[in-house]
Design a protein around this motif. Sequence first.
Motif, PDB file in Angstrom:
ATOM      1  N   ALA A  86     -11.170  -2.730 -10.785  1.00  0.00           N
ATOM      2  CA  ALA A  86     -12.289  -3.264 -10.002  1.00  0.00           C
ATOM      3  C   ALA A  86     -11.792  -3.864  -8.685  1.00  0.00           C
ATOM      4  O   ALA A  86     -12.438  -3.709  -7.638  1.00  0.00           O
ATOM      5  N   GLU A  87     -10.657  -4.541  -8.724  1.00  0.00           N
ATOM      6  CA  GLU A  87     -10.094  -5.130  -7.505  1.00  0.00           C
ATOM      7  C   GLU A  87      -9.727  -4.046  -6.505  1.00  0.00           C
ATOM      8  O   GLU A  87      -9.936  -4.192  -5.297  1.00  0.00           O
ATOM      9  N   GLY A  88      -9.190  -2.940  -7.015  1.00  0.00           N
ATOM     10  CA  GLY A  88      -8.860  -1.815  -6.147  1.00  0.00           C
ATOM     11  C   GLY A  88     -10.088  -1.239  -5.467  1.00  0.00           C
ATOM     12  O   GLY A  88     -10.077  -0.956  -4.259  1.00  0.00           O
ATOM     13  N   TYR A  89     -11.164  -1.064  -6.221  1.00  0.00           N
ATOM     14  CA  TYR A  89     -12.416  -0.556  -5.655  1.00  0.00           C
ATOM     15  C   TYR A  89     -12.989  -1.531  -4.621  1.00  0.00           C
ATOM     16  O   TYR A  89     -13.522  -1.109  -3.584  1.00  0.00           O
ATOM     17  N   LEU A  90     -12.889  -2.831  -4.913  1.00  0.00           N
ATOM     18  CA  LEU A  90     -13.418  -3.835  -3.986  1.00  0.00           C
ATOM     19  C   LEU A  90     -12.664  -3.776  -2.654  1.00  0.00           C
ATOM     20  O   LEU A  90     -13.281  -3.813  -1.576  1.00  0.00           O
ATOM     21  N   GLU A  91     -11.345  -3.680  -2.723  1.00  0.00           N
ATOM     22  CA  GLU A  91     -10.551  -3.615  -1.499  1.00  0.00           C
ATOM     23  C   GLU A  91     -10.834  -2.327  -0.729  1.00  0.00           C
ATOM     24  O   GLU A  91     -10.931  -2.340   0.508  1.00  0.00           O
ATOM     25  N   GLN A  92     -10.948  -1.214  -1.438  1.00  0.00           N
ATOM     26  CA  GLN A  92     -11.279   0.048  -0.775  1.00  0.00           C
ATOM     27  C   GLN A  92     -12.618  -0.057  -0.053  1.00  0.00           C
ATOM     28  O   GLN A  92     -12.758   0.413   1.086  1.00  0.00           O
ATOM     29  N   HIS A  93     -13.586  -0.665  -0.708  1.00  0.00           N
ATOM     30  CA  HIS A  93     -14.932  -0.796  -0.148  1.00  0.00           C
ATOM     31  C   HIS A  93     -14.901  -1.556   1.178  1.00  0.00           C
ATOM     32  O   HIS A  93     -15.443  -1.088   2.192  1.00  0.00           O
ATOM     33  N   PHE A  94     -14.237  -2.699   1.179  1.00  0.00           N
ATOM     34  CA  PHE A  94     -14.243  -3.521   2.392  1.00  0.00           C
ATOM     35  C   PHE A  94     -13.259  -3.003   3.437  1.00  0.00           C
ATOM     36  O   PHE A  94     -13.495  -3.171   4.641  1.00  0.00           O
TER      37      PHE A  94
ATOM     38  N   ASN B 213       7.349 -13.549  13.960  1.00  0.00           N
ATOM     39  CA  ASN B 213       8.427 -12.684  14.441  1.00  0.00           C
ATOM     40  C   ASN B 213       9.020 -11.808  13.341  1.00  0.00           C
ATOM     41  O   ASN B 213      10.046 -11.164  13.543  1.00  0.00           O
ATOM     42  N   THR B 214       8.369 -11.785  12.200  1.00  0.00           N
ATOM     43  CA  THR B 214       8.863 -11.029  11.052  1.00  0.00           C
ATOM     44  C   THR B 214       8.152  -9.674  10.961  1.00  0.00           C
ATOM     45  O   THR B 214       6.961  -9.574  11.226  1.00  0.00           O
ATOM     46  N   THR B 215       8.899  -8.646  10.595  1.00  0.00           N
ATOM     47  CA  THR B 215       8.286  -7.334  10.358  1.00  0.00           C
ATOM     48  C   THR B 215       8.008  -7.183   8.857  1.00  0.00           C
ATOM     49  O   THR B 215       8.770  -7.671   8.016  1.00  0.00           O
ATOM     50  N   PHE B 216       6.909  -6.500   8.543  1.00  0.00           N
ATOM     51  CA  PHE B 216       6.454  -6.351   7.160  1.00  0.00           C
ATOM     52  C   PHE B 216       6.396  -4.869   6.802  1.00  0.00           C
ATOM     53  O   PHE B 216       5.712  -4.087   7.473  1.00  0.00           O
ATOM     54  N   HIS B 217       7.110  -4.520   5.748  1.00  0.00           N
ATOM     55  CA  HIS B 217       7.096  -3.153   5.249  1.00  0.00           C
ATOM     56  C   HIS B 217       6.332  -3.140   3.929  1.00  0.00           C
ATOM     57  O   HIS B 217       6.750  -3.762   2.949  1.00  0.00           O
ATOM     58  N   ASN B 218       5.192  -2.456   3.932  1.00  0.00           N
ATOM     59  CA  ASN B 218       4.286  -2.446   2.791  1.00  0.00           C
ATOM     60  C   ASN B 218       4.414  -1.130   2.029  1.00  0.00           C
ATOM     61  O   ASN B 218       4.311  -0.048   2.623  1.00  0.00           O
ATOM     62  N   PHE B 219       4.621  -1.241   0.732  1.00  0.00           N
ATOM     63  CA  PHE B 219       4.814  -0.070  -0.121  1.00  0.00           C
ATOM     64  C   PHE B 219       3.650   0.053  -1.101  1.00  0.00           C
ATOM     65  O   PHE B 219       3.274  -0.921  -1.762  1.00  0.00           O
ATOM     66  N   ASP B 220       3.092   1.262  -1.193  1.00  0.00           N
ATOM     67  CA  ASP B 220       2.038   1.510  -2.174  1.00  0.00           C
ATOM     68  C   ASP B 220       2.126   2.960  -2.644  1.00  0.00           C
ATOM     69  O   ASP B 220       2.484   3.854  -1.866  1.00  0.00           O
ATOM     70  N   ILE B 221       1.775   3.179  -3.887  1.00  0.00           N
ATOM     71  CA  ILE B 221       1.858   4.525  -4.456  1.00  0.00           C
ATOM     72  C   ILE B 221       0.725   5.419  -3.980  1.00  0.00           C
ATOM     73  O   ILE B 221       0.807   6.642  -4.048  1.00  0.00           O
ATOM     74  N   ASP B 222      -0.348   4.809  -3.452  1.00  0.00           N
ATOM     75  CA  ASP B 222      -1.578   5.520  -3.081  1.00  0.00           C
ATOM     76  C   ASP B 222      -1.609   5.781  -1.571  1.00  0.00           C
ATOM     77  O   ASP B 222      -1.702   4.843  -0.775  1.00  0.00           O
ATOM     78  N   SER B 223      -1.548   7.048  -1.177  1.00  0.00           N
ATOM     79  CA  SER B 223      -1.554   7.393   0.249  1.00  0.00           C
ATOM     80  C   SER B 223      -2.879   7.025   0.907  1.00  0.00           C
ATOM     81  O   SER B 223      -2.909   6.638   2.090  1.00  0.00           O
ATOM     82  N   HIS B 224      -3.991   7.127   0.159  1.00  0.00           N
ATOM     83  CA  HIS B 224      -5.295   6.766   0.729  1.00  0.00           C
ATOM     84  C   HIS B 224      -5.357   5.269   1.008  1.00  0.00           C
ATOM     85  O   HIS B 224      -5.895   4.848   2.047  1.00  0.00           O
ATOM     86  N   ALA B 225      -4.805   4.470   0.102  1.00  0.00           N
ATOM     87  CA  ALA B 225      -4.751   3.019   0.315  1.00  0.00           C
ATOM     88  C   ALA B 225      -3.965   2.702   1.578  1.00  0.00           C
ATOM     89  O   ALA B 225      -4.365   1.858   2.388  1.00  0.00           O
ATOM     90  N   ASN B 226      -2.837   3.384   1.773  1.00  0.00           N
ATOM     91  CA  ASN B 226      -2.026   3.150   2.964  1.00  0.00           C
ATOM     92  C   ASN B 226      -2.740   3.593   4.238  1.00  0.00           C
ATOM     93  O   ASN B 226      -2.591   2.965   5.292  1.00  0.00           O
ATOM     94  N   ALA B 227      -3.519   4.671   4.146  1.00  0.00           N
ATOM     95  CA  ALA B 227      -4.272   5.130   5.317  1.00  0.00           C
ATOM     96  C   ALA B 227      -5.315   4.087   5.718  1.00  0.00           C
ATOM     97  O   ALA B 227      -5.495   3.791   6.911  1.00  0.00           O
ATOM     98  N   LEU B 228      -6.007   3.513   4.737  1.00  0.00           N
ATOM     99  CA  LEU B 228      -6.994   2.473   5.023  1.00  0.00           C
ATOM    100  C   LEU B 228      -6.312   1.233   5.603  1.00  0.00           C
ATOM    101  O   LEU B 228      -6.817   0.629   6.560  1.00  0.00           O
TER     102      LEU B 228
END
Length: 317
Positions: free
Chosen positions: A72-80, A151-166
Amino acid sequence: MACKNNLVVKQIIDLYDQISKLESLKPSKNVDTLFGQLVSTCLPTDTNIDVTKMSDEVKDMRSNLIKLCGEAEGYLEQHFATILGSLLQEDQNPLDHLNIFPYYNNYLKLGKLEFDLLSQHSSHVPSKIAFIGSGPMPLTSIVLAKFHLPNTTFHNFDIDSHANALATSLVSRDPDLSKRMFFHTTDVLNATEGLDQYGVVFLAALVGMDKEAKVKAIEHLEKHMAHGAVLMLRSAHALRAFLYPIVESSDLKGFQLLTIFHPTDDVVNSVVIARKLGGSTTTNGVNDTRDQSRPVGQAKETVASGRIIINNISGTN
C-alpha cells in the motif's frame, strides 16, 4: 493491562481482516481510511506488548500485514509521485509541492532526527550517501539534501525501474538536487562494486519484509561496505512492529551498534545506527574515533524528550 493489550491486538487483527479482503490497495477512500485507522491504533508506545512473544497465529498475521502495508505504501508513493511529476508540464518544480504528500511532515521530522543522530556519531560530513530502497518518492534523500546536507551527493538504489523513473522526474527541474541525486536500478543483493565508496548507507524499512530477507540484506552490506562506514536502518517498536519489520542488535553481525532510537510521537519508524567494524577509522567523510578493538558494550535504555533511546555505552554519544 493484559486486557487492554488483548483488545488492541484484536483491533489490529480486525483491521487486518478488512484490509486483506480489499480488491486493491491503491489509494482510495476506503483504503486510506483503513490504513489510517491501523496507523492510529499502532502509534501508542505506552504498552508492554512484544510482538516476538505472541502466538504463531498472530506472528503470521503480522508478517502478512507488514507486506500489505509495504504494498500500500508503494502504491501511495507512486500515486503522488505521478501527480507531482505532472507538474513538469506546467513548468513547475515538483519539489515545491511535496506538502501534498500526506506524510511529508513525518519525513521532515524523521530526516531531522536521523541527521541529528548521525551527527552525534560522525565528526565529518559525508560526501556521498547511498540509500537502498529509495522508491518512487525518495523523501529521505530529498529532505536530507535540501535541509541538512547541502554539499552531499545521494545515490539512490531501487529494484524497480519505474520507481526510479518517477523519482528522477521529481528532482529533474530542481537546479540543485538534479545535480546531486543519482538513481540506480538494481537489487541490493546485486550491488557489490562501489558500496565501499559511501561513508553512510541507508537501508529502507521495506527492504527485507521478513527477518530472513532483512538479515540477508544486512549481511550483504556488511561484506561490501567500507570499514568504519555507518549503516542507518529503520526498525519498529511496540505496536508499531505490526507495521514494519524489527531490526535487532543480533541482526548486525560485523557492525558495532551505536544507537537505537524509538520515537514516541507520530514518527512511526525507529532509527538504528551501526558502524562497520575493522579497518581504517576514516571513510569518505565519516570519522570513527572509537578503538575498533574494544568489545561492544552493553546497551542502556533511557527516556529523553519523550523518546526512548538505547545507546552503546562503549561509544561516544
